[in-house]
Write a protein that holds these residues in place. Structure first.
Motif, PDB file in Angstrom:
ATOM      1  N   LEU A 190      54.982 -60.662  82.365  1.00 51.68           N
ATOM      2  CA  LEU A 190      53.344 -61.029  82.106  1.00 51.68           C
ATOM      3  C   LEU A 190      53.249 -62.334  82.044  1.00 51.68           C
ATOM      4  CD1 LEU A 190      50.540 -60.115  81.457  1.00 51.68           C
ATOM      5  CD2 LEU A 190      51.344 -59.877  79.009  1.00 51.68           C
ATOM      6  N   THR A 214      49.970 -65.032  81.648  1.00 49.38           N
ATOM      7  CA  THR A 214      48.609 -65.086  81.094  1.00 49.38           C
ATOM      8  C   THR A 214      48.083 -66.544  81.990  1.00 49.38           C
ATOM      9  OG1 THR A 214      48.609 -66.342  79.164  1.00 49.38           O
ATOM     10  CG2 THR A 214      48.849 -63.796  78.966  1.00 49.38           C
ATOM     11  N   LEU A 256      44.978 -58.709  86.248  1.00 48.89           N
ATOM     12  CA  LEU A 256      44.067 -58.136  85.102  1.00 48.89           C
ATOM     13  C   LEU A 256      42.937 -58.813  84.471  1.00 48.89           C
ATOM     14  CD1 LEU A 256      46.588 -56.148  83.045  1.00 48.89           C
ATOM     15  CD2 LEU A 256      45.560 -55.350  84.951  1.00 48.89           C
ATOM     16  N   ILE A 267      41.308 -59.607  81.357  1.00 47.55           N
ATOM     17  CA  ILE A 267      41.279 -59.581  79.943  1.00 47.55           C
ATOM     18  C   ILE A 267      41.393 -61.008  79.507  1.00 47.55           C
ATOM     19  CG2 ILE A 267      42.674 -58.455  77.906  1.00 47.55           C
ATOM     20  CD1 ILE A 267      43.835 -56.391  79.791  1.00 47.55           C
ATOM     21  N   ALA A 279      42.645 -62.802  76.425  1.00 46.31           N
ATOM     22  CA  ALA A 279      43.808 -62.523  75.438  1.00 46.31           C
ATOM     23  C   ALA A 279      43.301 -63.204  73.932  1.00 46.31           C
ATOM     24  CB  ALA A 279      44.897 -63.185  75.684  1.00 46.31           C
ATOM     25  N   ALA A 287      42.474 -57.603  71.885  1.00 47.11           N
ATOM     26  CA  ALA A 287      42.978 -57.846  73.024  1.00 47.11           C
ATOM     27  C   ALA A 287      44.373 -57.121  73.360  1.00 47.11           C
ATOM     28  CB  ALA A 287      43.090 -59.324  73.478  1.00 47.11           C
ATOM     29  N   ASP A 288      45.314 -57.262  72.296  1.00 48.31           N
ATOM     30  CA  ASP A 288      46.322 -56.469  72.165  1.00 48.31           C
ATOM     31  C   ASP A 288      46.348 -55.139  72.583  1.00 48.31           C
ATOM     32  OD1 ASP A 288      45.242 -56.433  69.824  1.00 48.31           O
ATOM     33  OD2 ASP A 288      47.248 -55.718  69.076  1.00 48.31           O
ATOM     34  N   THR A 303      43.920 -53.660  74.151  1.00 48.20           N
ATOM     35  CA  THR A 303      43.223 -53.532  75.535  1.00 48.20           C
ATOM     36  C   THR A 303      44.341 -53.958  76.608  1.00 48.20           C
ATOM     37  OG1 THR A 303      41.268 -54.455  74.878  1.00 48.20           O
ATOM     38  CG2 THR A 303      41.524 -54.433  77.131  1.00 48.20           C
ATOM     39  N   LEU A 304      45.298 -54.703  76.485  1.00 49.42           N
ATOM     40  CA  LEU A 304      46.242 -55.045  77.134  1.00 49.42           C
ATOM     41  C   LEU A 304      47.028 -53.891  77.451  1.00 49.42           C
ATOM     42  CD1 LEU A 304      47.433 -57.095  79.295  1.00 49.42           C
ATOM     43  CD2 LEU A 304      48.518 -58.209  77.511  1.00 49.42           C
ATOM     44  N   ARG A 305      47.883 -53.475  76.258  1.00 53.21           N
ATOM     45  CA  ARG A 305      48.714 -52.248  76.228  1.00 53.21           C
ATOM     46  C   ARG A 305      48.178 -51.004  77.200  1.00 53.21           C
ATOM     47  NH1 ARG A 305      53.427 -51.426  76.540  1.00 53.21           N
ATOM     48  NH2 ARG A 305      53.957 -52.777  74.522  1.00 53.21           N
TER      49      ARG A 305
END
Length: 327
Positions: free
Chosen positions: A17, A19, A62, A64, A66, A71-72, A74-76
């Motif tokens: 990942l 960002t 994506l 998103i 962060a 956000a954790d 949503t990202l998951r």
């Protein structure tokens, strides 16, 4: 590369990942029908993604933020929807910049800059707790260390980078050019992509929680240091010497150099006279210091005619005599 360096390892059975780093808005990649043909940053990103896919890399983008609450989760959810292998490493490079000095910066601006770095990092830490990743890097600018304006909010990151050279064919924006010029003024040069990844291989095996990666600008031999933090890593250009004849390296090891000294001052005609005057402090209360017998130039010994000797500057006559004494 020495044997004790363990380069960063990536697994084909894992996902990674990253960002930020896209240089496009947080709205993600727009549909092909909505893309502007003259959007250079977007077109470069799409081109790089296509190159990675041609190498067999599965790239997903994506949209998103962060730094937002939740956000954790949503990202998951987004990662689970992609049906990817387990995430093995995280590079948190997302960030924003508000270029104000500490006197002009307001609290909300500092909070905005820190939100992406700090809150975003905390959300990622919640999503990927210690022990679940092979690596987790928080990336920031090195500008905070050399006093670059507008970087006061970037002091709490673990990996500080200098600007990388852009990929061939890409275009630098005005902010990047301004930063590059400012960094060069402070003694920092750009790094090539190869240099940056070579440095990454080196610090990947270090047991440390903070790394600064820079390439110091090469300075002239007598050029002042651009910044104190670069004192021990700034390279200097080799001094050039105008030496005629054979190089020193051509002389045998048992060669002998003969060095002598001579002087003529108001204290006397020898170095010993001058030294004794300095030791005894014979400056005295005189209205002038004069050398004795300045007209006693032996023109015949130095193969000069009387007329030529009389036309010589007294300094030249004394220099001839003193040089002869030295040799």
């Amino acid at each position: 590369m020495t044997s004790d360096i363990q380069p960063l390892q990536f697994s084909s059975k894992g996902a990674y990942l990253i960002t930020g780093g896209t240089r496009v808005s947080r709205c993600g990649l727009p549909p092909a029908s909505e893309r502007e043909a003259n959007d250079v940053d977007l077109n470069n990103l799409i081109s790089r993604i296509a190159e990675l896919k041609a190498l067999g890399v599965n790239v997903r983008v994506l949209s998103i933020d962060a730094s937002k609450a939740g956000a954790d989760s949503t990202l998951r959810h987004a990662i689970d929807e992609l049906d990817l292998p387990p995430v093995k490493g995280v590079l948190h490079a997302a960030g924003i910049a508000k270029y104000h000095s500490i006197l002009r910066c307001i609290l909300s601006e500092v909070a905005d800059v820190l939100a992406t770095k700090v809150i975003g990092g905390l959300n990622l830490d919640t999503l990927f707790p210690p022990g679940t990743l092979d690596f987790f890097y928080l990336v920031s600018s090195v500008g905070k260390l050399v006093g670059f304006e507008g970087q006061l909010s970037y002091a709490a990151q673990t990996l500080s980078w200098r600007v990388w050279q852009l990929i061939e064919g890409s275009r630098s924006n005005l902010a990047t050019r301004i930063i590059t010029k400012g960094m060069q003024y402070r003694g920092l040069a750009t790094m090539s992509i190869e240099e940056a990844f070579a440095a990454w291989d080196r610090f990947a095996s270090l047991e440390t929680d903070h790394v600064v990666v820079v390439r110091a600008l090469e300075l002239e031999v007598d050029e002042p240091l651009r910044h104190p933090v670069l004192k021990y890593i700034t390279p200097r250009k080799q001094a050039t010497h105008n030496i005629t004849g054979s190089s020193f390296s051509n002389y045998p090891e048992d060669a002998i150099a003969i060095v002598d000294l001579a002087c003529r001052t108001a204290a006397g005609d020898t170095t010993e006279d001058f030294w004794q005057t300095l030791r005894q402090g014979k400056a005295g209360k005189m209205w002038g210091n004069f050398m004795s017998d300045v007209e006693s130039f032996d023109h015949q010994f130095f193969k000069k005619s009387k007329r030529e000797a009389a036309a010589l500057d007294p300094h030249q006559r004394i220099m001839l005599e003193t040089t002869y004494k030295a040799v």
